[in-house]
Design an enzyme around this catalytic site. Structure first.
Site, short mmCIF file in Angstrom:
data_model
loop_
_atom_site.label_atom_id
_atom_site.label_comp_id
_atom_site.label_asym_id
_atom_site.label_seq_id
_atom_site.Cartn_x
_atom_site.Cartn_y
_atom_site.Cartn_z
N ASN A 104 -7.45 56.56 30.03
CA ASN A 104 -8.30 55.37 30.27
C ASN A 104 -7.49 54.13 29.91
O ASN A 104 -7.30 53.83 28.73
CB ASN A 104 -9.56 55.49 29.38
CG ASN A 104 -10.41 54.24 29.43
OD1 ASN A 104 -10.23 53.37 30.30
ND2 ASN A 104 -11.36 54.14 28.51
N HIS B 282 -18.87 54.49 28.95
CA HIS B 282 -17.92 54.35 27.84
C HIS B 282 -18.56 53.48 26.75
O HIS B 282 -19.32 52.56 27.06
CB HIS B 282 -16.62 53.71 28.33
CG HIS B 282 -15.55 53.73 27.30
ND1 HIS B 282 -15.49 52.80 26.30
CD2 HIS B 282 -14.53 54.60 27.09
CE1 HIS B 282 -14.46 53.10 25.51
NE2 HIS B 282 -13.86 54.17 25.97
N SER C 195 -8.61 58.15 19.44
CA SER C 195 -7.35 58.22 18.71
C SER C 195 -6.57 59.52 18.97
O SER C 195 -5.92 60.05 18.06
CB SER C 195 -7.58 57.98 17.22
OG SER C 195 -8.14 56.68 17.02
N GLY D 22 -9.86 53.83 19.17
CA GLY D 22 -8.94 52.74 18.86
C GLY D 22 -8.74 52.49 17.36
O GLY D 22 -8.16 51.49 16.98
N LYS E 228 -8.25 51.09 30.29
CA LYS E 228 -9.08 49.92 29.92
C LYS E 228 -8.55 48.70 30.66
O LYS E 228 -8.07 48.83 31.79
CB LYS E 228 -9.11 49.74 28.40
CG LYS E 228 -9.49 51.05 27.69
CD LYS E 228 -9.81 50.90 26.24
CE LYS E 228 -10.16 52.26 25.66
NZ LYS E 228 -10.62 52.21 24.30
N GLY F 241 -5.43 54.16 24.06
CA GLY F 241 -4.17 53.52 23.71
C GLY F 241 -2.93 54.34 24.05
O GLY F 241 -1.97 53.82 24.65
N GLU G 77 -17.55 51.10 25.11
CA GLU G 77 -17.32 49.65 25.28
C GLU G 77 -18.29 49.07 26.31
O GLU G 77 -18.70 47.91 26.20
CB GLU G 77 -15.85 49.40 25.65
CG GLU G 77 -14.95 49.58 24.44
CD GLU G 77 -13.57 50.12 24.72
OE1 GLU G 77 -13.09 50.01 25.87
OE2 GLU G 77 -12.96 50.69 23.79
N GLU H 4 -16.88 61.01 22.63
CA GLU H 4 -16.03 60.01 21.97
C GLU H 4 -16.80 59.36 20.82
O GLU H 4 -17.61 58.46 21.05
CB GLU H 4 -15.64 58.92 22.97
CG GLU H 4 -14.82 59.42 24.14
CD GLU H 4 -13.96 58.31 24.72
OE1 GLU H 4 -12.74 58.49 24.75
OE2 GLU H 4 -14.49 57.27 25.11
P1 PGA Z 1 -8.30 55.52 22.02
O1 PGA Z 1 -9.47 55.24 23.10
O2 PGA Z 1 -7.55 56.75 22.51
O3 PGA Z 1 -7.44 54.28 22.08
O4 PGA Z 1 -8.94 55.75 20.72
C1 PGA Z 1 -10.20 56.29 23.68
C2 PGA Z 1 -11.18 55.74 24.69
O5 PGA Z 1 -11.72 54.65 24.44
O6 PGA Z 1 -11.43 56.37 25.72
#
Ligand code: PGA
Length: 265
Positions: free
Chosen positions: A15, A107, A223, A183, A17, A245, A109, A177
């Site tokens: 992803n 998601h 993460s 993140g 983003k 990330g 977010e 998640e």
């Molecule tokens: P992250 O994000 O791997 O940076 O923790 C995961 C996601 O938001 O899908």
């Protein structure tokens, strides 16, 4: 430990983003495809897909089709509507024309920054299925939910609501998640991920039936990196990862995709 079932092909999803413009996306996808080719990656053993911003999708489609890449791709969101006066929205019909196999829905977010409710997530899931796109439905609890209700309650409730609009023979992917792990550098433990993913599979059973529930892939996200992916993939009900990330670094992401080569899996 139960043997990892062969019914479900592991799925590593990146992803992006709001990162990488369309020119950067071409360079990135080329590098990723080369890295995986160099490593003789078997896409039928571990599926790999990227989720770029909307504005990159046409470039990624052109590259994937011209170079006959086995890499999959999808969008990060879609509208619950198919067409009409919805300024700024993107229809599932447009994504289908761009040959997107997948779309991320709900998601955390989107849920927090854009107030997407379970109802909206359910409507978007139905929209994806209407257009033949596999929804990657994200669920997960906040740190506060975890403290108040334990790990599984909120993700299970979120998935239950979505399943009301999913026909029993539909292909979906579920991504667990935990919001506190996204993140933050603080991933869930593999055991925590397995507990919730097992509860999510139990939730799929009454809605989709035993066969579809056991075919549905459930990903862990939050993460994930090359150093911890193998420990998640050892869990019976974790079928892959949604990577944020670490999906923006070609070497790191291709190493995650090659988790089967890591020592000890
Ligand atoms: P992250 O994000 O791997 O940076 O923790 C995961 C996601 O938001 O899908």
């Amino acid at each position: 430990m139960e043997p990892v079932t062969t019914l479900r092909t592991p799925f590593i999803a990146g992803n992006w983003k709001m990162n990488l413009d369309h020119l950067q996306s071409i360079a990135f996808v080329q590098k990723l495809a080369w890295a995986l080719k160099d490593a003789q990656h078997d896409y039928s053993a571990v599926e790999v897909a990227v989720f770029p911003p909307f504005t990159d999708l046409r470039s990624v489609q052109t590259l994937v089709s011209a170079d006959k890449l086995e890499l999959g791709y999808g969008a990060q969101d879609l509208s619950q509507h198919d067409s009409g006066a919805y300024t700024g929205e993107i229809s599932g019909a447009f994504l289908a024309k761009l040959e997107c196999s997948y779309v991320i829905i709900g998601h955390s977010e989107r849920r927090t920054l854009h107030d997407e409710t379970d109802e909206v997530v359910a409507a978007k899931t139905a929209a994806a299925l209407r257009h033949g796109i596999v929804p990657v439905v994200c669920v997960g609890e906040t740190a506060e939910d975890l403290e108040k209700h334990g790990a599984s309650a909120v993700p299970v409730a979120q998935l239950t609501r979505v399943l009301e609009s999913v026909p029993a023979d539909a292909e979906i992917v579920v991504a667990y998640e935990p919001v506190w792990a996204i993140g933050s550098g603080q991933a869930a433990t593999p055991e925590q991920a397995e507990t919730v993913c097992a509860a999510l599979r139990d939730t799929l059973r009454p809605a989709l039936g035993e066969e579809f529930a056991s075919r549905t892939r459930i990903l862990y996200g939050g993460s994930v990196k090359a150093a911890n992916i193998a420990s998640f993939m050892r869990q019976a009900n974790v079928d892959g990862a949604l990577v944020g990330g670490a999906s923006l670094d070609v070497d790191e992401f291709s190493s995650i995709a090659r988790f089967q080569k890591h020592v000890g899996i």
